[in-house]
Design an enzyme around this catalytic site. Structure first.
Site, PDB file in Angstrom:
ATOM      1  N   CYS A  79      23.278  24.645  -0.048  1.00  0.00           N
ATOM      2  CA  CYS A  79      24.081  23.587   0.579  1.00  0.00           C
ATOM      3  C   CYS A  79      25.532  23.657   0.081  1.00  0.00           C
ATOM      4  O   CYS A  79      26.233  24.607   0.370  1.00  0.00           O
ATOM      5  CB  CYS A  79      23.444  22.223   0.333  1.00  0.00           C
ATOM      6  SG  CYS A  79      24.127  20.909   1.393  1.00  0.00           S
ATOM      7  N   TYR A  80      26.000  22.660  -0.703  1.00  0.00           N
ATOM      8  CA  TYR A  80      27.374  22.715  -1.189  1.00  0.00           C
ATOM      9  C   TYR A  80      27.604  23.964  -2.032  1.00  0.00           C
ATOM     10  O   TYR A  80      28.667  24.588  -1.960  1.00  0.00           O
ATOM     11  CB  TYR A  80      27.711  21.470  -1.999  1.00  0.00           C
ATOM     12  CG  TYR A  80      29.120  21.496  -2.560  1.00  0.00           C
ATOM     13  CD1 TYR A  80      30.195  21.120  -1.768  1.00  0.00           C
ATOM     14  CD2 TYR A  80      29.374  21.923  -3.862  1.00  0.00           C
ATOM     15  CE1 TYR A  80      31.496  21.164  -2.256  1.00  0.00           C
ATOM     16  CE2 TYR A  80      30.666  21.963  -4.365  1.00  0.00           C
ATOM     17  CZ  TYR A  80      31.728  21.587  -3.553  1.00  0.00           C
ATOM     18  OH  TYR A  80      33.008  21.647  -4.040  1.00  0.00           O
ATOM     19  N   GLY A 136      25.690  19.104  -3.208  1.00  0.00           N
ATOM     20  CA  GLY A 136      26.550  18.052  -3.743  1.00  0.00           C
ATOM     21  C   GLY A 136      27.226  17.310  -2.616  1.00  0.00           C
ATOM     22  O   GLY A 136      27.223  17.765  -1.462  1.00  0.00           O
ATOM     23  N   ASP A 173       2.371  11.248 -21.951  1.00  0.00           N
ATOM     24  CA  ASP A 173       3.431  11.913 -22.700  1.00  0.00           C
ATOM     25  C   ASP A 173       3.195  11.870 -24.206  1.00  0.00           C
ATOM     26  O   ASP A 173       3.259  12.894 -24.892  1.00  0.00           O
ATOM     27  CB  ASP A 173       4.794  11.298 -22.367  1.00  0.00           C
ATOM     28  CG  ASP A 173       5.082  11.314 -20.876  1.00  0.00           C
ATOM     29  OD1 ASP A 173       4.468  12.133 -20.170  1.00  0.00           O
ATOM     30  OD2 ASP A 173       5.905  10.504 -20.418  1.00  0.00           O
ATOM     31  N   LYS A 231       6.946  16.210 -15.853  1.00  0.00           N
ATOM     32  CA  LYS A 231       5.653  15.544 -15.990  1.00  0.00           C
ATOM     33  C   LYS A 231       4.483  16.449 -15.596  1.00  0.00           C
ATOM     34  O   LYS A 231       3.456  16.469 -16.283  1.00  0.00           O
ATOM     35  CB  LYS A 231       5.636  14.270 -15.147  1.00  0.00           C
ATOM     36  CG  LYS A 231       4.311  13.521 -15.155  1.00  0.00           C
ATOM     37  CD  LYS A 231       4.052  12.828 -16.479  1.00  0.00           C
ATOM     38  CE  LYS A 231       4.725  11.476 -16.512  1.00  0.00           C
ATOM     39  NZ  LYS A 231       4.354  10.680 -17.702  1.00  0.00           N
ATOM     40  N   GLU A 236      14.469  23.299  -1.627  1.00  0.00           N
ATOM     41  CA  GLU A 236      13.725  22.664  -2.719  1.00  0.00           C
ATOM     42  C   GLU A 236      12.930  21.443  -2.280  1.00  0.00           C
ATOM     43  O   GLU A 236      12.026  20.994  -2.994  1.00  0.00           O
ATOM     44  CB  GLU A 236      14.672  22.284  -3.864  1.00  0.00           C
ATOM     45  CG  GLU A 236      15.615  21.119  -3.579  1.00  0.00           C
ATOM     46  CD  GLU A 236      16.909  21.521  -2.887  1.00  0.00           C
ATOM     47  OE1 GLU A 236      17.875  20.743  -2.935  1.00  0.00           O
ATOM     48  OE2 GLU A 236      16.954  22.623  -2.281  1.00  0.00           O
ATOM     49  N   HIS A 264      18.222  22.863   2.346  1.00  0.00           N
ATOM     50  CA  HIS A 264      17.655  22.515   1.044  1.00  0.00           C
ATOM     51  C   HIS A 264      16.234  23.063   0.949  1.00  0.00           C
ATOM     52  O   HIS A 264      15.280  22.404   1.351  1.00  0.00           O
ATOM     53  CB  HIS A 264      17.638  20.999   0.847  1.00  0.00           C
ATOM     54  CG  HIS A 264      18.976  20.404   0.560  1.00  0.00           C
ATOM     55  ND1 HIS A 264      19.531  20.395  -0.705  1.00  0.00           N
ATOM     56  CD2 HIS A 264      19.884  19.821   1.381  1.00  0.00           C
ATOM     57  CE1 HIS A 264      20.720  19.819  -0.659  1.00  0.00           C
ATOM     58  NE2 HIS A 264      20.963  19.466   0.595  1.00  0.00           N
TER      59      HIS A 264
END
Length: 533
Positions: free
Chosen positions: A94-95, A67, A240, A388, A184, A182
């Site tokens: 992180c945060y 954040g 979708d 997705k 991710e 991070h």
């Protein structure tokens, strides 16, 4: 050392859910995606949930996101220490890592050194379970001004960087872990391994979230929701709506009628693909509304992109309502009632529209916030919890052909917003031909899966001088817009081979008489959007 706490024993019917607490991070959704890539179900929740509310949801594990705040700033979001005493495995990023350290008595300080972007992190102990399988010196992606300078009591420091004395820590007994970087993002090449180490070893979870499981769960849920009622679904030709319809068809069979409004703004062959391939793969009943003339008439002489979008949206609703009335009349004649409407809403649509309890309402999405207030149907949204890539996997599991499942994202207004200028039948044919050539060459080069999407844009209100056959021409430019992205929130232009670009350009200028120039858009998002209009 390895994780000291054995994997948590779980009953077979104990559903695994990882909650990602969003502290305003741009990557909160991405963390949830990475958890799901590890085949564990995850959801994004806001930091405004109290520890008691999080604990009440009985999550299998919790991840605290990054954040923009400093833990010492006025109004900075914090984390209740009760969360760490609940026996739930928690990982801070992180945060979230700093907030965990601060809440548990560690020290967080602004050292004067900041780390943004590529950063080397070195393990400070023998390989620990959280970092197992990663290099002693690994490349990570950092984004912080504050740093944890002292870990909380009982925590072991696992790694450090030049500006972060404590870049990772662990308390195995309480199953609490954290990293400053991070993991991710793809810029942390070994980050997925770190996330999986936390999930599998630290939290004792098993990788069981699969496309097959999703299909089984959703089919059961749809049957329970719908019962014996009739259902309608609007097919756009996109991934979708096709997958959502295929799920409902598998669940309730002939109770479903799909409606395909052919507005004449699709690419070459796509309307036929919906009518042929989708029906062949699913056996679904399909009602086709040929509305090309309606849309062309409504769009006549309209060049403003927002006005075009508004008109296309309005006419689509009208066309769908007419088809809907016909289906309702048929159902009434049979003594049945149509009660449900299928929507291809995805998880990012829900979160970005503020409906998924995420931190920000980024946009009003047509599948979430654009429905009329007096809607007479109950919604069936079988993809509401999916990203997705998961939708594509589900589509493949349902037996939908690759031409549908791997279709590049395509805007609802279709080619109407890929013509810069007014939409006419002649301009649509020019663009369809150029677009088909570009798609054919991309497929022939084997790059369909390497390009997120490649809008082909006709600058209809622009003409440029050219030379063809020793004569002067005054034709339209075509713009190629190949982009790479994971979620369309950010994107970069795709570095395509020069020989491929040359083949596309040569074919378009040779085969499309009205075009004498092909250009390449090399703008990232931001600042540019993926579509031109």
């Amino acid at each position: 050392m390895s994780f000291e706490t054995p994997a948590r024993e779980r009953a077979q019917d104990d559903a695994q859910t990882v909650l990602v607490v969003d502290y305003g991070a741009q990557y909160a959704q991405l963390i949830a995606r990475r958890v799901r890539e590890a085949r564990v179900y995850s959801e994004v929740v806001p930091h405004t949930l109290s520890a008691a509310e999080i604990i009440a949801r009985k999550p299998s594990a919790v991840i605290l996101s990054g954040g923009p705040s400093s833990v010492y700033s006025d109004g900075a979001p914090g984390v209740d220490e009760d969360l760490f005493d609940a026996g739930i495995p928690v990982m801070g990023i992180c945060y979230g890592f700093q907030a965990m350290a601060h809440a548990l008595g560690g020290e967080v300080a602004r050292t004067g050194q900041r780390e943004y972007g590529k950063t080397e992190v070195r393990a400070t102990t023998a390989p620990h379970g959280l970092l197992s399988g990663t290099d002693e010196l690994q490349t990570t992606w950092m984004s912080h001004g504050d740093a944890v300078t002292a870990a909380p009591e009982s925590f072991e420091v696992l790694a450090s960087s030049e500006a972060a004395p404590v870049a990772a820590f662990a308390d195995d007994e309480r199953r609490l872990y954290g990293v400053q970087w991070h993991p991710e993002v793809r810029h942390s090449p070994q980050g997925q391994r770190v996330i999986e180490n936390f999930l599998y070893q630290g939290a004792g979870l098993t990788p069981e979230w699969t496309a097959g499981n999703i299909v089984e769960e959703q089919v059961a849920a749809i049957r329970e929701q719908v019962g014996d009622a009739k259902v309608i679904c609007g097919l756009s030709g996109g991934v979708d709506s096709a997958v959502a319809a295929a799920l409902v068809q598998k669940a309730v069979g002939d109770q479903l009628t799909c409606v395909f409004v052919d507005h004449g703004l699709l690419r070459a062959g796509e309307a036929e693909q919906v009518e042929r391939d989708f029906v062949a793969a699913t056996g679904a009943k399909l009602y086709v509304a040929d509305e090309k003339k309606r849309f062309l008439s409504a769009l006549a002489d309209v060049s403003d992109p927002e006005e075009k979008r508004r008109i296309i949206g309005r006419e689509f609703i009208r066309a769908f309502e007419e088809a809907e009335r016909n289906i309702l009349e048929e159902a009434q004649a049979e003594g049945a009632k149509v009660e449900f409407l299928v929507q291809g809403t995805l998880y990012p649509d829900v979160v970005e529209s503020g409906g998924g309890e995420g931190a920000a309402n980024i946009k009003s999405h047509h599948n979430v916030g654009g429905l009329p207030e007096d809607l007479q149907f109950k919604l069936v949204e079988p993809l509401r919890a999916l990203f997705k890539d998961e939708v594509r996997a589900v589509g493949a599991a349902l037996g939908l052909p690759a031409e549908i499942v791997q279709r590049q994202p395509f805007p609802g207004p279709g080619l109407g917003i890929r013509i810069v200028g007014a939409v006419t039948e002649e301009r649509l044919e020019i663009l369809r031909t150029a677009d088909l050539i570009a798609r054919e060459e991309l497929t022939a080069a084997g790059l369909d899966q390497d390009v997120w999407q490649m809008p082909v844009v006709l600058l209809a209100d622009v003409r440029s001088v050219g030379v063809q056959g020793d004569g002067r021409t005054y034709g339209h430019p075509i713009v190629l817009r190949p982009v790479s992205s994971e979620d369309a929130m950010t994107a970069d232009w795709t570095r395509m081979p020069y020989d491929l670009l040359a083949r596309i350009s040569n074919r378009i200028t040779n085969e499309v008489e009205e075009v004498n120039r092909v250009t390449l858009d090399v703008t990232s998002k931001p600042p540019g959007t993926i579509e031109w209009e």
